[in-house]
Design a protein around this motif. Sequence first.
Motif, PDB file in Angstrom:
ATOM      1  N   TYR A  68     -76.474 -24.350  42.988  1.00 10.75           N
ATOM      2  CA  TYR A  68     -77.300 -25.053  43.974  1.00 10.75           C
ATOM      3  C   TYR A  68     -77.167 -24.427  45.351  1.00 10.75           C
ATOM      4  N   THR A  89     -75.572 -38.110  49.171  1.00 12.47           N
ATOM      5  CA  THR A  89     -75.562 -36.662  49.334  1.00 12.47           C
ATOM      6  C   THR A  89     -74.698 -35.999  48.274  1.00 12.47           C
ATOM      7  N   SER A  99     -73.293 -26.536  51.099  1.00  5.71           N
ATOM      8  CA  SER A  99     -74.694 -26.925  51.017  1.00  5.71           C
ATOM      9  C   SER A  99     -74.749 -28.438  50.839  1.00  5.71           C
ATOM     10  N   LYS A 100     -75.430 -29.126  51.751  1.00  4.92           N
ATOM     11  CA  LYS A 100     -75.557 -30.582  51.693  1.00  4.92           C
ATOM     12  C   LYS A 100     -76.956 -30.912  51.190  1.00  4.92           C
ATOM     13  N   ILE A 101     -77.015 -31.626  50.076  1.00  6.07           N
ATOM     14  CA  ILE A 101     -78.284 -31.922  49.410  1.00  6.07           C
ATOM     15  C   ILE A 101     -78.432 -33.442  49.306  1.00  6.07           C
ATOM     16  N   ASN A 102     -79.587 -33.950  49.664  1.00  6.33           N
ATOM     17  CA  ASN A 102     -79.854 -35.385  49.572  1.00  6.33           C
ATOM     18  C   ASN A 102     -80.311 -35.757  48.169  1.00  6.33           C
ATOM     19  N   ILE A 112     -83.543 -35.155  43.540  1.00  9.90           N
ATOM     20  CA  ILE A 112     -82.778 -34.325  44.460  1.00  9.90           C
ATOM     21  C   ILE A 112     -83.745 -33.683  45.441  1.00  9.90           C
ATOM     22  N   ASP A 113     -83.412 -33.773  46.730  1.00  9.86           N
ATOM     23  CA  ASP A 113     -84.257 -33.276  47.816  1.00  9.86           C
ATOM     24  C   ASP A 113     -83.507 -32.169  48.546  1.00  9.86           C
ATOM     25  N   TYR A 114     -84.152 -31.024  48.709  1.00  9.36           N
ATOM     26  CA  TYR A 114     -83.530 -29.866  49.363  1.00  9.36           C
ATOM     27  C   TYR A 114     -84.074 -29.723  50.789  1.00  9.36           C
ATOM     28  N   GLN A 117     -83.139 -26.058  52.327  1.00  6.42           N
ATOM     29  CA  GLN A 117     -83.343 -24.874  51.505  1.00  6.42           C
ATOM     30  C   GLN A 117     -84.804 -24.487  51.361  1.00  6.42           C
ATOM     31  N   LYS A 123     -88.449 -30.790  45.741  1.00  5.56           N
ATOM     32  CA  LYS A 123     -87.613 -31.804  45.112  1.00  5.56           C
ATOM     33  C   LYS A 123     -87.544 -31.547  43.618  1.00  5.56           C
TER      34      LYS A 123
END
Length: 130
Positions: A68, A89, A99-102, A112-114, A117, A123
């Motif tokens: 990811y 997160t 890398s912080k992913i919501n 999952i929302d990028y 990135q 998503k």
Amino acid sequence: MKKFLLYFFLFALCTACAKKNKSPLVGKWKLTHTLIDIGNGKATFEKANQNKVIEFFADGTLKSNVSYCPMDKDVSVGTSGTYNMDQTTLVIPCASTASKINFELKDVTLIIDYPTQCMEPCKEKYAKVE
């Protein structure tokens, strides 16, 4: 002896009925749909044909069969990290920074929302398989 049995029974009853808080994320999730907007705001989720799986554990960790990290050259190398249900997160340690992913849970779907990135919305939707 009767008191001992009574205490044992009460202890067993209390521990058996104790509520175990297990995150709804715990288990394996498989990618089903992706959304990548090209900039016109009209993107919709499309069926995915990748074998992308992410597994969440009760201790707040996760692992995946793909990377990811945004700059990884070989995305087929698995990754691991942590998740936070309160902040919704995922945190994946990457080469230069984390890398912080919501994410969000909608019924039985994980989205999952990028945010960092992709320049436009991108998503992924996952369905729980275990």
